[in-house]
Design a protein around this motif. Sequence first.
Motif, PDB file in Angstrom:
ATOM      1  N   SER A   1      -0.958  -1.162 -13.780  1.00 27.97           N
ATOM      2  CA  SER A   1      -1.530  -0.616 -12.554  1.00 27.97           C
ATOM      3  C   SER A   1      -2.682  -1.517 -12.114  1.00 27.97           C
ATOM      4  CB  SER A   1      -2.029   0.804 -12.838  1.00 27.97           C
ATOM      5  OG  SER A   1      -2.426   1.461 -11.656  1.00 27.97           O
TER       6      SER A   1
ATOM      7  N   VAL B   1      -1.014  -1.501   0.221  1.00 27.04           N
ATOM      8  CA  VAL B   1      -0.112  -0.692  -0.615  1.00 27.04           C
ATOM      9  C   VAL B   1       1.249  -0.626   0.087  1.00 27.04           C
ATOM     10  CG1 VAL B   1       0.296   1.632  -1.521  1.00 27.04           C
ATOM     11  CG2 VAL B   1      -2.019   0.688  -1.564  1.00 27.04           C
TER      12      VAL B   1
ATOM     13  N   GLN C   1       2.505  -3.142  -7.021  1.00 26.29           N
ATOM     14  CA  GLN C   1       1.837  -3.632  -8.244  1.00 26.29           C
ATOM     15  C   GLN C   1       2.792  -4.359  -9.188  1.00 26.29           C
ATOM     16  OE1 GLN C   1      -1.735  -0.435  -8.831  1.00 26.29           O
ATOM     17  NE2 GLN C   1       0.306   0.319  -9.205  1.00 26.29           N
TER      18      GLN C   1
ATOM     19  N   GLY D   1       3.969   2.255  -9.239  1.00 20.35           N
ATOM     20  CA  GLY D   1       3.234   2.327  -7.991  1.00 20.35           C
ATOM     21  C   GLY D   1       4.156   2.279  -6.786  1.00 20.35           C
ATOM     22  N   SER D   2       4.297   3.415  -6.132  1.00 18.77           N
ATOM     23  CA  SER D   2       5.130   3.515  -4.924  1.00 18.77           C
ATOM     24  C   SER D   2       6.543   2.986  -5.154  1.00 18.77           C
ATOM     25  CB  SER D   2       4.463   2.793  -3.748  1.00 18.77           C
ATOM     26  OG  SER D   2       3.294   3.487  -3.377  1.00 18.77           O
TER      27      SER D   2
END
Length: 346
Positions: free
Chosen positions: A248, A260, A265, A284-285
């Motif tokens: 992260s 983002v 990431q 991450g997403s």
Amino acid sequence: MSTLFEPLTVRGMTVSNRIAMSPMLMYMAAEDGVARDLHLVHYGARILGGVGLVMTEVTAVLPEGRISTSDLGLWSDEHIPGLARIVDFAHEHGAKMGLQLAHAGRKSKAQEQGVAPSAIAYEGLPVPRELTAPEIDDIVGAYAEAARRAVAAGFDCLELHVAHGYLLHEFLSPIANARTDEYGGSLENRSRIVLRIASEIRRIVPDSMPIFVRLSAEDVVDGGISLKESSWLASQLMAEGVDLFDVSTGNIVPGYEAPVYPGYQANYALDLKKELGVMTAAMGSISSPELAEYLVSSGAADLVFVGRALLRDPHWALGAARLAGADPHLAIPTYARATGPYERGF
Ligand SMILES: Cc1cc2nc3c(=O)[nH]c(=O)nc-3n(C[C@H](O)[C@H](O)[C@H](O)COP(=O)(O)O)c2cc1C
């Protein structure tokens, strides 16, 4: 061919696919930190939903290390049975279970004043009390004891939370650590507590049990830790027997300034893998099965950690398997009756 639905072996643990449930604090434990029926059903839904590895939410090694008074805990043997029940359920239905060990440090809202490497506040929270060296020894001991209890509960792997501005990340980052003793200053000193904990845990858990570390690879803020420093730390942690980095960024201060976007990431996971040849998890997403497939098939990561998409849909992994044409593991085989075209009837 789907890599996402290929098994992966890390030390003695083999997961049936590359989808891990990302640790997500639900703020639903009672004040004693004991897991409730609700936790069994919450994690159980994702287990039945085909996730290969379920990582628990932050589980506090000490009561004062909780983010909130509703965190799960593992500071007492009384926490073992509630967690063991979830692990047994996972094993009965083909999933592996990991436990995320954590101490919230200066971000704890479980009491009036948190503890931290230095008396430097996280914006909006009280100034923490600086830990003494003997207190740091006690925290290392608390991690080791919690790891022993996790083994007793039957967990397949452990994850040390060294990210998102909690205690171990606070030690690493000059933003939160201004100590002048052996725990502050040089990168080696700032890494000392994390390395001690990893070493103690490796000594206590079976050889076959993987240890993951969740890192904030960069603080993404001036004066914070860089990828180069994280890479050095990761190499030292590997020498202590850490097997996989779940990568992260950020959160040592409020807000996130960098862009983002889906998989934003994953490049950090790839960088660590390329530099150190270590196993990594991207997170991450990551909410589309196609992106998850791309990340593991291209070799950027060995696992994907999926968070909010699994809160929205506990059966996310079964949907991903259908899309990939993979034969999903159906804990309840009758679920297969729901996979055909609707006009076929039941
Ligand atoms: C409700 C919630 C609780 C979270 N709690 C934790 C946690 O306990 N430990 C942790 O390392 N990350 C925690 N996170 C971060 C997630 O594990 C994940 O890394 C983040 O949500 C980004 O992934 P996603 O875009 O797939 O959700 C939490 C995120 C959410 C949304």
